[in-house]
Design an enzyme around this catalytic site. Sequence first.
Site, mmCIF file in Angstrom:
data_model
loop_
_atom_site.group_PDB
_atom_site.id
_atom_site.type_symbol
_atom_site.label_atom_id
_atom_site.label_comp_id
_atom_site.label_asym_id
_atom_site.label_seq_id
_atom_site.Cartn_x
_atom_site.Cartn_y
_atom_site.Cartn_z
ATOM 1 N N ARG A 1 0.843 -1.523 0.066
ATOM 2 C CA ARG A 1 0.159 -0.110 0.175
ATOM 3 C C ARG A 1 0.453 1.358 -0.175
ATOM 4 O O ARG A 1 0.725 2.381 -0.501
ATOM 5 C CB ARG A 1 -0.604 0.186 0.668
ATOM 6 C CG ARG A 1 -1.808 1.309 1.434
ATOM 7 C CD ARG A 1 -2.495 1.192 0.252
ATOM 8 N NE ARG A 1 -2.706 1.820 -0.911
ATOM 9 C CZ ARG A 1 -3.562 1.321 -2.161
ATOM 10 N NH1 ARG A 1 -4.369 0.215 -2.322
ATOM 11 N NH2 ARG A 1 -3.260 1.566 -3.064
ATOM 12 N N LYS B 1 2.266 24.931 -4.013
ATOM 13 C CA LYS B 1 0.648 24.383 -3.060
ATOM 14 C C LYS B 1 1.095 22.547 -3.065
ATOM 15 O O LYS B 1 0.240 21.898 -3.699
ATOM 16 C CB LYS B 1 -0.413 25.014 -3.639
ATOM 17 C CG LYS B 1 -0.704 26.547 -3.721
ATOM 18 C CD LYS B 1 -1.674 26.780 -4.756
ATOM 19 C CE LYS B 1 -1.991 28.123 -4.325
ATOM 20 N NZ LYS B 1 -3.058 28.940 -5.443
ATOM 21 N N LYS C 1 3.912 39.328 -2.061
ATOM 22 C CA LYS C 1 2.493 38.778 -2.276
ATOM 23 C C LYS C 1 1.498 40.032 -2.364
ATOM 24 O O LYS C 1 2.235 41.439 -1.640
ATOM 25 C CB LYS C 1 1.887 37.619 -1.909
ATOM 26 C CG LYS C 1 2.870 36.870 -2.705
ATOM 27 C CD LYS C 1 2.136 34.886 -2.384
ATOM 28 C CE LYS C 1 0.909 34.623 -2.668
ATOM 29 N NZ LYS C 1 1.502 35.048 -4.501
ATOM 30 N N GLU D 1 4.682 40.574 -6.606
ATOM 31 C CA GLU D 1 3.480 40.092 -7.709
ATOM 32 C C GLU D 1 2.197 40.975 -7.718
ATOM 33 O O GLU D 1 1.921 42.056 -6.811
ATOM 34 C CB GLU D 1 2.941 39.345 -6.446
ATOM 35 C CG GLU D 1 0.796 39.006 -6.633
ATOM 36 C CD GLU D 1 0.385 38.211 -5.652
ATOM 37 O OE1 GLU D 1 -0.004 36.507 -5.921
ATOM 38 O OE2 GLU D 1 -0.545 39.050 -5.076
ATOM 39 N N ASP E 1 -0.423 38.359 -11.428
ATOM 40 C CA ASP E 1 -1.323 38.123 -10.746
ATOM 41 C C ASP E 1 -3.213 38.029 -11.384
ATOM 42 O O ASP E 1 -3.580 39.336 -11.354
ATOM 43 C CB ASP E 1 -1.866 38.460 -9.272
ATOM 44 C CG ASP E 1 -2.352 37.237 -8.799
ATOM 45 O OD1 ASP E 1 -2.747 35.904 -8.882
ATOM 46 O OD2 ASP E 1 -3.257 37.533 -7.676
#
Length: 284
Positions: free
Chosen positions: A102, A137, A169, A197, A218
């Site tokens: 597994r 992410k 950001k 950004e 963005d």
Amino acid sequence: MAFTLDRFDLPAFVAATLAEDLGDRGDITSAAVIPAEAVFTGVMDSRDAIIVAGLPIAEAFFRALDPDVEIERLVEDGDRVAPGTDLIRLRGKARALLTAERSALNTVQHLSGIATMARSYVDAIEGTGATLLDTRKTLPGLRVLEKYATRMGGATNHRMGLWDAAMIKDNHVAVAGSVAEAARRAVAAGIESIIVEVDRIDQIEPALQAGATHLLLDNMGPEVLREAVALVAGRVPTEASGGVRLDTIRAIAGSGVTYVSVGRLTQSAPAADIGLDFAQEGVA
């Protein structure tokens, strides 16, 4: 040659993963059902058309529990394979192989799913001149593996972490007061790579004048991206990001940006359908 990845401890990963599965009682099913001397052969195969990723890691799981296991790798990571393709053959102690099954499959299914999605995006922008980037992410603890998988699919790694480039950001800008002030502070700190950004055209020139070395554009549509690229005029690399899907990425890449980053490569890729079928040879 041993499989290695920078900043990734494969033996520790294998040990921790197996420990999570085994708990404090071990594989009670295999211990109860499978004779200790039983030997099995098995084939790992893909039921989907995939880009393969993770086979060396899967092999490490089997070798951790049966150091004498015989493994024949039939394809390599990064290969594009058709449904029904055999990936590896193995022969060893039945209890060990069943116990490791597994963990090995989970890893190959997850990483091959990421590599397969990455390749679909790479194929979609072929000929545009843009490069596909992944993002941060990623699942905690799996970043190095997931970013390895995007490379197997043909993507290029963006930042590996918070340490290898500044990325200013919207929240950084909100606290610093402006795009220009945030960029100036990064320059003053001696940071060489400063990604800024921007979500408006009027932020571009202040960011560049303050020292941005890379602009992340963005959530801009293709028309606005073309305007932004023209304004930047090659002074720094440009990156389109936000809301990029497989059906929109070619138009975005065609705007002239240097890069297109896609979070869903590591955030939303479905697992590939890969199985491991065992056939008993006999009892040693």
